[in-house]
Design a protein around this motif. Structure first.
Motif, short mmCIF file in Angstrom:
data_model
loop_
_atom_site.label_atom_id
_atom_site.label_comp_id
_atom_site.label_asym_id
_atom_site.label_seq_id
_atom_site.Cartn_x
_atom_site.Cartn_y
_atom_site.Cartn_z
N VAL A 205 0.89 -1.29 -0.14
CA VAL A 205 -0.12 0.02 -0.22
C VAL A 205 0.89 1.27 0.25
O VAL A 205 2.14 1.27 0.40
CB VAL A 205 -0.98 0.03 1.42
CG1 VAL A 205 -1.94 -1.06 1.24
CG2 VAL A 205 -0.21 0.04 2.62
N ARG A 206 0.34 2.28 -0.49
CA ARG A 206 1.06 3.61 -0.51
C ARG A 206 0.37 4.81 -0.85
O ARG A 206 -1.04 4.55 -1.22
CB ARG A 206 2.10 3.60 -1.70
CG ARG A 206 1.58 3.65 -3.07
CD ARG A 206 2.64 3.34 -4.15
NE ARG A 206 2.09 3.31 -5.47
CZ ARG A 206 2.69 3.18 -6.58
NH1 ARG A 206 4.02 2.78 -6.40
NH2 ARG A 206 2.17 3.21 -7.51
N HIS A 207 0.62 5.96 -0.53
CA HIS A 207 0.13 7.43 -0.72
C HIS A 207 -1.39 7.38 -0.42
O HIS A 207 -2.31 7.78 -1.17
CB HIS A 207 -0.02 7.46 -2.39
CG HIS A 207 1.23 7.36 -3.16
ND1 HIS A 207 1.60 6.85 -4.10
CD2 HIS A 207 2.46 7.98 -2.48
CE1 HIS A 207 2.80 6.93 -4.41
NE2 HIS A 207 3.50 7.64 -3.52
N GLU B 278 -3.39 3.68 -2.37
CA GLU B 278 -3.14 2.64 -3.55
C GLU B 278 -2.79 1.39 -3.03
O GLU B 278 -2.00 1.37 -1.94
CB GLU B 278 -1.87 3.17 -4.56
CG GLU B 278 -2.12 4.36 -5.22
CD GLU B 278 -1.10 5.15 -5.97
OE1 GLU B 278 -0.35 4.35 -6.72
OE2 GLU B 278 -0.81 6.17 -5.79
N ASN C 13 -1.72 -2.98 -4.36
CA ASN C 13 -1.52 -3.48 -5.26
C ASN C 13 -1.83 -5.11 -5.32
O ASN C 13 -1.07 -5.99 -5.78
CB ASN C 13 0.07 -3.55 -5.91
CG ASN C 13 1.09 -4.08 -5.10
OD1 ASN C 13 0.74 -4.54 -3.67
ND2 ASN C 13 2.20 -4.30 -5.28
N TRP D 254 -1.40 -1.56 -9.29
CA TRP D 254 -1.98 -0.60 -8.63
C TRP D 254 -3.26 -0.01 -8.67
O TRP D 254 -3.65 0.30 -9.73
CB TRP D 254 -0.96 0.66 -8.49
CG TRP D 254 0.39 0.24 -8.05
CD1 TRP D 254 1.57 0.01 -8.67
CD2 TRP D 254 0.66 0.34 -6.54
NE1 TRP D 254 2.49 -0.21 -7.55
CE2 TRP D 254 2.16 -0.21 -6.53
CE3 TRP D 254 0.01 0.24 -5.35
CZ2 TRP D 254 2.90 -0.41 -5.31
CZ3 TRP D 254 0.93 0.03 -3.95
CH2 TRP D 254 2.06 -0.22 -4.19
N ASP D 255 -4.18 -0.33 -7.78
CA ASP D 255 -5.52 0.29 -7.73
C ASP D 255 -5.85 1.24 -6.83
O ASP D 255 -5.18 1.19 -5.76
CB ASP D 255 -6.44 -0.89 -7.66
CG ASP D 255 -6.47 -1.86 -8.88
OD1 ASP D 255 -6.59 -1.46 -9.91
OD2 ASP D 255 -6.41 -3.22 -8.44
N ILE D 256 -6.88 1.95 -6.88
CA ILE D 256 -7.29 2.89 -5.86
C ILE D 256 -8.12 2.27 -4.83
O ILE D 256 -9.30 1.68 -5.44
CB ILE D 256 -7.79 4.02 -6.16
CG1 ILE D 256 -6.87 4.89 -7.15
CG2 ILE D 256 -8.51 5.09 -5.09
CD1 ILE D 256 -5.61 5.51 -6.39
N GLU D 257 -8.20 2.08 -3.55
CA GLU D 257 -9.02 1.77 -2.74
C GLU D 257 -9.29 2.52 -1.45
O GLU D 257 -8.77 3.71 -1.33
CB GLU D 257 -8.37 0.43 -1.76
CG GLU D 257 -7.94 -0.67 -2.94
CD GLU D 257 -7.55 -2.19 -2.19
OE1 GLU D 257 -7.99 -2.10 -0.90
OE2 GLU D 257 -7.16 -3.03 -2.90
#
Length: 119
Positions: free
Chosen positions: A86-88, A101, A103, A108-111
């Motif tokens: 996860v990130r950002h 984000e 993966n 990478w998807d937005i959750e």
């Protein structure tokens, strides 16, 4: 950020940590319990009222999204059950929604994490 508070990460204490600057008082504010010794904390964002800070921390051995409450000085791991990276993270103005984000599906998807209605 929300205008009054600037939240940022820095290596100023010989490790990546989260800092909060109050632009009205022109000083750094303490964040008791947020920064863990020897642990990488990065990518912070703050709610509009300045109460909640979301950030990435590796205190469990992998990057997770954490939520810090400046009233209770407590941090909560929001992605401990997430299998991927996860990130950002980004928090909504009212502190209810955290977008980030992830993966877990190999891309990478937005959750969106919904904290529900708070009091």
């Amino acid at each position: 950020n929300n205008g009054r508070y600037l939240v940022f990460s820095s290596d100023r204490l010989a490790q990546r940590s989260i800092f909060l600057y109050d632009t009205q008082q022109n000083r750094l504010l303490s964040l008791p319990g947020l920064n863990q010794p020897g642990v990488f904390q990065d990518q912070p964002d703050i709610s509009a009222d300045g109460r909640y800070i979301v950030y990435v921390s590796e205190q469990t051995g992998k990057p997770d999204i954490w939520l810090y409450d400046r009233q209770t000085f407590q941090s909560e791991n929001l992605t401990k059950n997430n299998l991927g990276e996860v990130r950002h993270p980004s928090i909504s103005g009212d502190g209810r929604f955290i977008a980030f984000e992830a993966n877990r599906n190999g891309q990478w998807d937005i959750e969106i994490y919904d904290r529900g209605v708070s009091n």
